[in-house]
Design an enzyme around this catalytic site. Structure first.
Site, PDB file in Angstrom:
ATOM      1  N   ASP A  80       0.710  -1.085   0.262  1.00  0.00           N
ATOM      2  CA  ASP A  80       0.536   0.243  -0.216  1.00  0.00           C
ATOM      3  C   ASP A  80       0.906   1.644   0.180  1.00  0.00           C
ATOM      4  O   ASP A  80       1.774   1.607   1.044  1.00  0.00           O
ATOM      5  CB  ASP A  80      -0.264   0.133   1.253  1.00  0.00           C
ATOM      6  N   GLU A 139       0.971  -0.605  -5.004  1.00  0.00           N
ATOM      7  CA  GLU A 139       0.213   0.738  -5.405  1.00  0.00           C
ATOM      8  C   GLU A 139       1.237   2.500  -5.316  1.00  0.00           C
ATOM      9  O   GLU A 139       1.139   2.277  -4.338  1.00  0.00           O
ATOM     10  CB  GLU A 139      -0.694   0.891  -4.581  1.00  0.00           C
TER      11      GLU A 139
END
Length: 640
Positions: free
Chosen positions: A316, A369
């Site tokens: 993330d 990401e």
């Protein structure tokens, strides 16, 4: 029914040796969870904690009436800052914390950073626990993973937030075991290859969806025990479904029981808020320049791959790690040693993470990401890349949703938003995400982003998915989007499954997603060269006036699939499309078919080519394009 505690078994090799200390202090220890934390044995448990700046440390828990004087730890004499002790009478299920006494006289009560299990929130203690007790039955999956799940394999991902996917009739959260059967049935029915779990690492605030992690080695107790979570992964694997875990090494919350100011000092995070505080998420940033912190994070990543058979980590907020000035204004950040904005320590850690994961676990993937144009995110470290296997294509997501939001009468002026992604589609190994971020915080649902009345909205969404599944790159779709949930995602309630009860437009959309997945998996032309320019060829990407795209997807052996998408609600008769091979082209999928909720406009299952030159080719198809529809065709031999 109360679940039994796992039998207390001594885990071999839990003692810290000189080599462990060397690797820990060097920043290369990737199995610290085997050494630090709480490890049960037949007589009790051994405890080890890194708190180099503490004045004193003791263990408190159910076994000593939470008395900080009962079980003091001793600091090792090797300068590692690790405190150790053995405590008799500790059993699986006992709650505990570390009492950390600082040099300024404060007493902190900290959860174990390496705990395998935690109390359900809002309680914050760690729980002594064994990870044994689950007999894995996914041997066939694990054996095939290294050879059958590479970058040339189909990858269609169903993103799930476990607490709000399904709930009981009373609105209560299901546990891992209950979800195992239901989730496996759903994704196999729809043909998804993988499930991506939004962070299940323990987190005190449910509303953070797991992105504010305190337990980097503990699956959240909200849904059961570690063994229950293993059962979920195992069940999916036995059904041929991979499991991706959303993992958050970019920041952590400032909860008092967590990592923040762990021993009275900024141990895991930078002391200077210009480096150690994240203004966007009101959280702390790891100090990637501290070797022991890198060992902690590296061990967390390997832990999930080792112990839980996780197939991929989705990392993330990578952009927030790469840039020192991320979400900061002038004067709010500190340049690196060269005066630049790149976080050199974070870059080194990410490369180390990826090298370790691919070295130790052939067949896994690590997916970034990353929302900027940072070069070579998914390229090997030996040529200067970050070493990820894939990267989320946030540009494709933004541009495509922006285009689809336009009324079709205006789309001719926005055609470039639809085609621009192909200009850079092979610069990285891209995954195309329509994730939870697009259906929350006032953004509305995907179906409500589509213009027009209900029929047009569902036609547009089927068209979007058809183009997405045919576009180069792996696929990711957030739960509820497969059947067109209208309500914005709410983590406090389950999806609106009732929409499927006899409702043909929602049911038709779900059938469309299932058929797209099956075609994508079965046709090498649609997946084998997702990351290779040889797998894509424009037929006509310039028909802005008609708002039509036509292109070929190709397999390694040269077989081609033709995709023609009409982004207007006007059926187009006698639309000429050049093809590379004469003969009959079968209509494999048509998003306007009646069974999907469409109007039934199409080509009666296929069309023969005509010897009319078009788009630089000697043969062409005279097609009937459905309104707001996509056709996927394949050459199947001589004309009928």
């Amino acid at each position: 029914m109360k679940k039994p505690h796992p039998k207390t078994v001594a885990r071999p090799g839990t003692e810290l040796g000189e080599q462990d200390i060397h690797l820990f202090r060097e920043g290369t220890h990737s199995r610290l969870h085997q050494k630090l934390g709480c490890h049960l044995n037949p007589n009790g448990a051994s405890f080890a904690l890194w708190a180099p700046n503490a004045r004193a440390v003791s263990v408190i828990g159910d076994f000593n009436d939470w008395n900080a004087e009962a079980d003091p730890a001793r600091v090792r004499e090797d300068g590692s800052g690790i405190w150790e002790l053995e405590v008799r009478g500790v059993e699986a299920g006992h709650r505990y914390k570390f009492a950390v006494f600082t040099h300024d006289g404060a007493r902190l009560e900290k959860a174990d950073p390496f705990a395998f299990r935690a109390e359900p929130a809002p309680a914050t203690a760690s729980i002594a626990w064994n990870l044994e007790g689950h007999a894995w039955a996914d041997g066939a999956w694990m054996k095939s993973r290294a050879t059958e799940h590479g970058l040339n394999a189909p990858m269609s991902v169903y993103e799930v937030h476990l607490g709000s996917w399904r709930r009981s009739a009373q609105g209560e959260m299901l546990d891992y075991r209950a979800m195992a059967q239901l989730l496996t049935e759903h994704v196999t029915k729809l043909g998804f290859t993988h499930v991506e779990l939004m962070p299940i690492t323990e987190h005190p605030f449910y509303g953070s969806w797991g992105y504010q992690t305190t337990g980097y080695f503990a699956p959240t107790s909200r849904y059961g025990t570690p063994q229950d979570f293993k059962f979920l992964v195992d069940t999916l694997h036995q059904a041929g479904v991979g499991v991706i875990l959303d993992w958050v090494p970019s920041h952590f919350p400032a909860d008092a029981h967590g990592l923040s100011q762990f021993d009275g000092t900024h141990l895991f995070e930078h002391a200077d808020p210009r480096q150690g505080f994240h203004p966007e998420w009101n959280s702390s940033i790891f100090n990637y320049g501290r070797n022991e912190v890198r060992s902690f994070l590296l061990s967390s990543a390997m832990f999930w791959l080792d112990e839980y058979h996780i197939d991929a980590l989705r990392v993330d907020a990578v952009a927030s790690m790469l840039y020192l000035d991320y979400s900061r204004k002038e004067g709010e950040w500190i340049p690196n040693v060269h005066g630049g904005r790149e976080n050199l320590e974070a870059i080194a850690f990410l490369r180390q993470l990826n090298e370790s994961a691919y070295r130790d676990h052939p067949g896994v993937q690590v997916i970034a990401e990353e929302s900027t144009a940072w070069p070579m995110v998914s390229r090997p470290t030996y040529i200067g890349g970050l070493g990820f296997g894939m990267k989320w294509n946030m540009g494709w997501m933004h541009d495509t949703l922006s285009y689809m939001h336009e009324d079709p009468i205006h789309r001719r002026w926005h055609h470039g938003e639809l085609t621009f992604s192909l200009a850079y589609a092979f610069n990285e190994n891209f995954m195309l995400p329509l994730s939870h971020d697009e259906v929350v915080h006032g953004k509305g649902s995907l179906i409500d982003k589509m213009p027009g009345d209900e029929w047009k909205q569902f036609a547009n969404l089927r068209l979007l998915y058809g183009h997405m599944w045919a576009h180069p790159g792996k696929k990711l779709l957030f739960m509820g989007c497969e059947f067109g949930q209208r309500r914005e995602w709410n983590h406090d309630s389950e999806l609106d499954w009732w929409l499927l009860d006899g409702n043909e437009v929602h049911g038709g959309l779900q059938r469309w997603v299932g058929d797209l997945n099956r075609l994508y998996r079965n046709e090498p032309a649609l997946h084998a060269l997702d990351f290779d320019a040889a797998g894509f060829e424009w037929v006509d990407g310039a028909d802005a006036e008609g708002s039509v795209l036509s292109y070929l997807r190709k397999s390694p052996n040269g077989e081609a699939v033709l995709v023609v998408a009409n982004f207007t609600p006007v059926p187009r008769e006698n639309y000429l499309v050049g093809v590379p091979t004469s003969g009959r082209w079968r209509e494999m999928l048509n998003s306007d078919a009646l069974l999907y909720g469409g109007s039934g406009v199409g080509n009666q299952g296929g069309v023969d080519s005509v010897p009319v030159a078009a788009h630089g080719r000697f043969h062409s198809l005279n097609l009937r394009l459905p309104p707001l529809g996509v056709l996927i065709l394949k050459h199947e031999g001589a004309a009928s």
